[in-house]
Design an enzyme around this catalytic site. Structure first.
Site, PDB file in Angstrom:
ATOM      1  CB  THR A 162      -0.920   0.031   1.237  1.00 46.53           C
ATOM      2  OG1 THR A 162      -0.139  -0.388   2.360  1.00 46.53           O
ATOM      3  CG2 THR A 162      -2.103  -0.882   1.082  1.00 46.53           C
ATOM      4  CG  ASP A 163       5.226   1.081   0.684  1.00 42.52           C
ATOM      5  OD1 ASP A 163       4.854   0.438  -0.330  1.00 42.52           O
ATOM      6  OD2 ASP A 163       6.368   0.953   1.185  1.00 42.52           O
ATOM      7  N   GLY A 201      16.923 -11.728   2.876  1.00 40.02           N
ATOM      8  CA  GLY A 201      15.794 -12.286   2.125  1.00 40.02           C
ATOM      9  C   GLY A 201      14.601 -12.633   2.996  1.00 40.02           C
ATOM     10  CB  ALA A 202      14.015 -12.623   6.598  1.00 33.64           C
ATOM     11  N   GLY A 203      12.512 -10.543   4.266  1.00 32.23           N
ATOM     12  CA  GLY A 203      11.436  -9.557   4.155  1.00 32.23           C
ATOM     13  C   GLY A 203      11.387  -8.656   5.376  1.00 32.23           C
ATOM     14  CB  SER A 251      13.442  -3.660   5.796  1.00 30.30           C
ATOM     15  OG  SER A 251      12.277  -3.629   5.085  1.00 30.30           O
ATOM     16  CB  SER A 252      18.749  -6.657   5.548  1.00 29.15           C
ATOM     17  OG  SER A 252      18.419  -7.229   4.307  1.00 29.15           O
ATOM     18  CD  GLU A 272      15.577  -0.732  -1.556  1.00 31.14           C
ATOM     19  OE1 GLU A 272      16.105  -0.272  -0.541  1.00 31.14           O
ATOM     20  OE2 GLU A 272      14.970  -1.799  -1.577  1.00 31.14           O
ATOM     21  CG  ASP A 314      10.689  -1.644   3.664  1.00 31.56           C
ATOM     22  OD1 ASP A 314       9.539  -1.755   4.112  1.00 31.56           O
ATOM     23  OD2 ASP A 314      11.131  -2.349   2.738  1.00 31.56           O
TER      24      ASP A 314
HETATM   25  C1  GLA Z   1       9.059  -4.014   0.316  1.00 24.57           C
HETATM   26  C2  GLA Z   1       9.209  -2.544  -0.073  1.00 24.57           C
HETATM   27  C3  GLA Z   1       8.225  -1.677   0.696  1.00 24.57           C
HETATM   28  C4  GLA Z   1       6.809  -2.213   0.601  1.00 24.57           C
HETATM   29  C5  GLA Z   1       6.775  -3.710   0.902  1.00 24.57           C
HETATM   30  C6  GLA Z   1       5.424  -4.312   0.661  1.00 24.57           C
HETATM   31  O1  GLA Z   1       9.439  -4.214   1.634  1.00 24.57           O
HETATM   32  O2  GLA Z   1      10.517  -2.106   0.176  1.00 24.57           O
HETATM   33  O3  GLA Z   1       8.298  -0.350   0.242  1.00 24.57           O
HETATM   34  O4  GLA Z   1       6.253  -1.936  -0.644  1.00 24.57           O
HETATM   35  O5  GLA Z   1       7.722  -4.427   0.127  1.00 24.57           O
HETATM   36  O6  GLA Z   1       4.495  -3.799   1.532  1.00 24.57           O
END
Ligand code: GLA
Length: 382
Positions: free
Chosen positions: A37-38, A123-125, A127-128, A161, A173
């Site tokens: 949604t961001d 890769g864990a999602g 936000s490293s 990024e 993130d």
């Molecule tokens: C990644 C992106 C974020 C966001 C998420 C999904 O983490 O870096 O900006 O879009 O995916 O919510």
């Protein structure tokens, strides 16, 4: 944050550069709800964690800048005069991107030395990448007195990024990693880039993450494709972002867009609603209402937005049939990484044993389970 990690980074910095560094810690994040949604200028509900990047950094009088990545045991040396993204640059591009974006903002940068390491599983999602970007922009800002605000810093991280890594990410993130608060989550409006702080207390329940250990790679075009699809629909709707879309409006153009794009846009509209409901439930101390919203969010991510994978779906299905789990969903960009689970505190140990076994039986590999501690954002330490 791990004191051991900080110590190791400091020691490594001293071994390579032999001066006294400035120490920074920049956390990764979790997200309670509000996925994809961001970049649609909508709402998200993330929090910083106690896992992150420790950075040691100091000015240097030599003609080049040097960065040592302790986890990879790799040194990178570069000149500030010509910064380009490297092909297959991995971690280096996040840092080069930050340096280049600082320069693009018209700021004169001098040479520096740095060493860093992290304990966010890659890769864990979690936000490293945002943690790494933020640690450098924050460290350089402090070292050279640029006078950048935190908001300016996260926009630099985000541009790094976009332009150096190639992921057209939103701002969630970088925001969560920079502005995180202890014991709290941030209800962030991604249009105004302003947040409200919510103290988090799930009472009998707690959060755990289960990592599928399927490494997601957002630089794969799938992430950018989702963003493009959303932009296509918002153009059709004549609005600046899906944040402003309504179900009625979307239905009115249903025949002009593909079924896939319709479902994706519908997901975004519904997920934004869920974030609001989730925040309200927290405010009202209505913990029971949270679980369903998590499951609905996952369902949307998997079947409408199509960013899940079989391992994530498996973990959420197993959570659903367990009465001790209130809710679960995949977290972050998707295609792998973790699920976030709201589970009865007293049942964590049993569930861990149970799900580890089931996951192994199904996929022949291990999943990993992490505790979550909501923590402060990017900061100077020591
Ligand atoms: C990644 C992106 C974020 C966001 C998420 C999904 O983490 O870096 O900006 O879009 O995916 O919510």
């Amino acid at each position: 944050m791990s004191k051991k990690l900080v110590k190791e980074v400091k020691r490594s910095y001293k071994a390579h550069f032999n001066t006294k560094p400035l120490m920074i810690f920049s956390p990764g994040r979790i997200n309670l709800i509000g996925e994809h949604t961001d970049y649609n200028e909508g709402y998200v509900f993330p929090a910083a964690t106690n896992k992150g990047i420790a950075l040691a950094i100091q000015k240097s009088s030599s003609k080049k800048s040097k960065v040592y990545a302790l986890n990879m045991q790799e040194m990178h040396e570069f000149s500030l005069h010509k910064i380009d993204a490297l092909k297959d640059g991995g971690w280096k591009n996040y840092i080069l991107g930050v340096v280049a974006e600082i320069q693009k903002a018209g700021i004169q940068l001098e040479n520096f030395n740095a060493a860093f390491a992290g304990n966010i599983p890659s890769g864990a999602g979690m936000s490293s990448s945002a943690a790494l970007e933020n640690s450098f922009v924050f460290g350089l800002n402090e070292l050279f007195d640029f006078g950048l605000s935190k908001k300016q810093m996260i926009l630099i991280s985000q541009k790094a990024e976009h332009n150096f890594v190639g992921v057209k990410c939103g701002i969630m993130d970088q925001y969560a990693s920079m502005f995180g608060e202890k014991g709290s989550a941030l209800l962030l409006d991604c249009r105004t880039v302003k947040s409200q702080t919510y103290k988090i207390d799930f009472k009998k329940y707690k959060l755990i993450l289960i990592n599928t250990n399927v490494k997601h790679d957002l630089s794969e075009s799938a992430y950018n494709d989702r963003r493009e699809a959303c932009e296509k629909v918002s153009n059709k709707l004549n609005i600046s972002a899906l944040r402003d879309a309504s179900k009625e409006g979307l239905n009115a153009i249903k025949n002009d867009i593909s079924e896939e794009d319709y479902q994706k846009a519908l997901y975004v509209i519904e997920e934004n609603e869920r974030v609001q409901l989730f925040a309200k439930a927290i405010q009202d101390d209505n913990i029971d209402a949270l679980g369903n919203l998590l499951y609905q969010s996952h369902h949307g991510l998997s079947s409408q937005y199509k960013v899940s994978c079989k391992e994530l779906d498996f973990l959420v299905e197993k959570a659903k049939v367990n009465p001790n789990i209130l809710g679960a969903r995949m977290m972050g960009g998707g295609f792998g990484g973790c699920t976030i689970n709201l589970i009865l505190k007293s049942e964590v140990a049993k569930f861990k044993r149970d799900i580890t076994k089931k996951f192994k039986n199904e996929f022949g590999r291990d999943c990993s389970i992490y505790k979550v501690k909501l923590s402060e954002g990017t900061q100077i330490i020591d």
